[in-house]
Each structure stands twice: as structure tokens, then as C-alpha cells.
Design an enzyme around this catalytic site. Sequence first.
Site, mmCIF file in Angstrom:
data_model
loop_
_atom_site.group_PDB
_atom_site.id
_atom_site.type_symbol
_atom_site.label_atom_id
_atom_site.label_comp_id
_atom_site.label_asym_id
_atom_site.label_seq_id
_atom_site.Cartn_x
_atom_site.Cartn_y
_atom_site.Cartn_z
ATOM 1 N N ARG A 48 0.794 -1.216 0.000
ATOM 2 C CA ARG A 48 0.000 0.000 0.000
ATOM 3 C C ARG A 48 0.837 1.281 0.000
ATOM 4 O O ARG A 48 0.565 2.213 -0.756
ATOM 5 C CB ARG A 48 -0.925 0.048 1.230
ATOM 6 C CG ARG A 48 -2.184 -0.741 1.068
ATOM 7 C CD ARG A 48 -2.602 -1.305 2.390
ATOM 8 N NE ARG A 48 -1.660 -2.346 2.779
ATOM 9 C CZ ARG A 48 -1.774 -3.617 2.407
ATOM 10 N NH1 ARG A 48 -2.789 -4.000 1.705
ATOM 11 N NH2 ARG A 48 -0.857 -4.501 2.743
ATOM 12 N N THR A 49 1.815 1.329 0.876
ATOM 13 C CA THR A 49 2.508 2.602 1.052
ATOM 14 C C THR A 49 3.239 2.991 -0.235
ATOM 15 O O THR A 49 3.107 4.115 -0.716
ATOM 16 C CB THR A 49 3.483 2.529 2.248
ATOM 17 O OG1 THR A 49 2.739 2.099 3.384
ATOM 18 C CG2 THR A 49 4.107 3.882 2.530
ATOM 19 N N LYS A 78 26.049 -3.738 -1.330
ATOM 20 C CA LYS A 78 27.519 -3.731 -1.442
ATOM 21 C C LYS A 78 28.159 -3.066 -0.231
ATOM 22 O O LYS A 78 29.369 -2.862 -0.200
ATOM 23 C CB LYS A 78 27.938 -2.964 -2.702
ATOM 24 C CG LYS A 78 27.356 -3.494 -3.991
ATOM 25 C CD LYS A 78 27.830 -2.601 -5.137
ATOM 26 C CE LYS A 78 27.127 -2.949 -6.426
ATOM 27 N NZ LYS A 78 27.351 -1.939 -7.462
ATOM 28 N N ARG A 99 11.510 3.776 3.256
ATOM 29 C CA ARG A 99 11.133 2.776 4.270
ATOM 30 C C ARG A 99 12.384 1.959 4.599
ATOM 31 O O ARG A 99 13.104 1.523 3.690
ATOM 32 C CB ARG A 99 10.029 1.850 3.768
ATOM 33 C CG ARG A 99 9.772 0.704 4.739
ATOM 34 C CD ARG A 99 8.532 -0.074 4.419
ATOM 35 N NE ARG A 99 7.329 0.677 4.760
ATOM 36 C CZ ARG A 99 6.102 0.169 4.720
ATOM 37 N NH1 ARG A 99 5.920 -1.087 4.348
ATOM 38 N NH2 ARG A 99 5.056 0.900 5.031
ATOM 39 N N HIS A 127 5.359 5.630 11.436
ATOM 40 C CA HIS A 127 4.839 5.534 10.060
ATOM 41 C C HIS A 127 3.847 6.696 9.921
ATOM 42 O O HIS A 127 2.624 6.501 9.896
ATOM 43 C CB HIS A 127 4.167 4.178 9.888
ATOM 44 C CG HIS A 127 3.803 3.818 8.476
ATOM 45 N ND1 HIS A 127 3.851 4.725 7.426
ATOM 46 C CD2 HIS A 127 3.382 2.638 7.939
ATOM 47 C CE1 HIS A 127 3.471 4.100 6.328
ATOM 48 N NE2 HIS A 127 3.184 2.841 6.606
HETATM 49 C C1 NCD Z 1 1.946 -1.139 8.051
HETATM 50 C C2 NCD Z 1 3.448 -1.029 8.216
HETATM 51 O O1 NCD Z 1 4.195 -1.271 7.261
HETATM 52 O O2 NCD Z 1 3.841 -0.671 9.303
HETATM 53 N N1 NCD Z 1 1.553 -1.380 6.721
HETATM 54 C C3 NCD Z 1 1.220 -0.307 5.948
HETATM 55 O O3 NCD Z 1 2.042 0.502 5.632
HETATM 56 N N2 NCD Z 1 -0.069 -0.165 5.604
HETATM 57 C C4 NCD Z 1 1.284 -2.058 8.998
HETATM 58 C C5 NCD Z 1 1.821 -3.444 9.150
HETATM 59 O O4 NCD Z 1 2.738 -3.874 8.468
HETATM 60 O O5 NCD Z 1 1.259 -4.156 9.999
#
Ligand code: NCD
Length: 299
Positions: A48-49, A78, A99, A127
Site C-alpha cells: 500500500r505505502t 555492497k 522505508r 509511520h
Molecule cells: C503497516 C506497516 O508497514 O507498518 N503497513 C502499511 O504501511 N499499511 C502495517 C503493518 O505492516 O502491519
Amino acid sequence: MRHVIDTEEFTLDQLQEIFISAEALQTENSQPLKGKILASLFFEPSTRTRFSFESAMHRLGGQVISSENAREFSSAAKGETLEDTIKVVNHYADIIVLRHPEVGAAKCAVSAASVPIINAGDGGGQHPTQALLDAFTIGKEMGMVSGLRIALIGDLKHSRTIRSLAYILALYPNVEVLLVSPQELTLGEDVLRYLCARNVVHTITEDFEYAVASADVVYQNRIQKERFSDPSAYERVKDRFVLTLAHTERMLPHAIIMNPLPRTCEIAPEVDASPRARYFVQAKYGVWVRMALLKMLLA
Ligand code: NCD
């Protein structure tokens, strides 16, 4: 605002501004980010993100360069440091969405960056953009956030979405938070201190049945398997709080169910058909909220 790293940085006014813009952008057909490039740099899995940020950028007329598995396919494999990677990607993009598995990685990226950095999840840290879209969803689906009782359920220790959302909820008047987790997975002291400092009424409990029956918003999140060093510790708690169709019958008449997704076993699939289930629409709203954020940072 130049970077988006933690949710403590936001004010209620800024949230309102982002949410109004997110609503407007749904129907707007302008291309305010034409000529801009977003780099998505993902060292941890994402559906999703990453896709919603990339979709948001395309919808605003911008372009995207992407590493969906930077741990393996960027020069990190590397031995390049994150700072060096950022110092380079800086020159290729106008904004970086990052991320990373380490808490504090986004903050560290900011120290090396000359373009805005958006934290798309730093390990079990924060997040922030998920929390923004969560608050947007609550507002849109419930008509308000203030005054609601919101149950945050699951792995409160490792869930970065819940940590970020707790800070955001603390901005709204008269929100009450039920913090429901196994005892070994309670919310971090840092967030608890913040809730106390802001006089947010909150209850730490393992009473899932009570929380589900009394909350206006039931926010479920999976137990974060990847954050456990001991697999047997994960096995012991993984299906402690499973929301079934029977639970939905005991909820308040207007109550809704949310989940940042992915879902593992914490919501039974048959709940998806319930009108209370809002987790897929929540994921949809992510595009609008991320469009508003990108526009705010770049336009
Ligand atoms: C979340 C995350 O990556 O922290 N997912 C997301 O971005 N929607 C929640 C999760 O992984 O449980």
C-alpha cells in the site's frame, strides 16, 4: 514543513489543511507536480505505502523512480551507508520516500538530504503518513475524531502505525484511547508519557471483548512477526485477538473497524462483508492523503 518524519511534528491546523486538500484533490484535474520526480526507496516490503505514494505522484502529474527491494538491489547490498545513498539519490529526485528496518533511519536520512524526506516506516519506530490517512479515515467515516473512544489493538510495542496514530489522536479534544495488547507487547513508554503529558484518557488492558464492545473505532493491527527475535514468542501471541463476525454483532451501532493492512489472522475474512469494515476504503484514502502531502511539500 520540509520533511515528514514523526507525527509529533504535526499540529491540528496542519492536519485540517492536509485533509481539506486531500478531499479537493479527488476531483481536481490539475497537474501541480508536472516535472517533479519522486524516488521511492524501500528497504522493507510494502504494498500500500509504496504503490499509493507512486500512484499519488503520477496523479499529480509527477514521475517516479523506484527501488522496491533496496536491501537487495541498491548499493546497500555492497555495503553503502544510507547517508551515502541519500546523498546520491538527492540529485536524481525532488523528494525521497524512504522505508527502512531501523528505527531512526528517516531522521538519519534527513541529515544527508537536500530534498524533502518522507518516512514511510522506520522499523518499529513511526509511520506518519499511515497515521495521517488513519485520522482522515476516522474523520470521514465517523464525521469527527474528537470525543471518540478508539481501541488500538494488537502489537502495540512494535506497530509503527499505532505508535504514530497515538501521537495524532492526542491532538484531538476528548479522545479516549483503549490500548489493547498482550502484556509483553504494550505501547512504548515514550508514547505513554506523551499521552499523559497531554492528558489523554487512556486505558492499558488485555480485555479485547470489552474494547470491541465499547469502542467507536476498533483499530486492529497484526502482531508484527518480523520484529520478534524469538519465533516461539510470536507463536504464543499471534492469534490472541481475532475479530470475528460474532464480535461485530456486539459492537456499538455506529462503530467501525479499521486496520492499516496487511491483515494476517486478526480479522476473520467474513468480517469484510460487514458494513463496519472500513480497512479497504482506508487504504484507498491513502492515495488522496499522500497526494495532499506531496503537493504541500513540492508544489
Ligand atoms: C503497516 C506497516 O508497514 O507498518 N503497513 C502499511 O504501511 N499499511 C502495517 C503493518 O505492516 O502491519
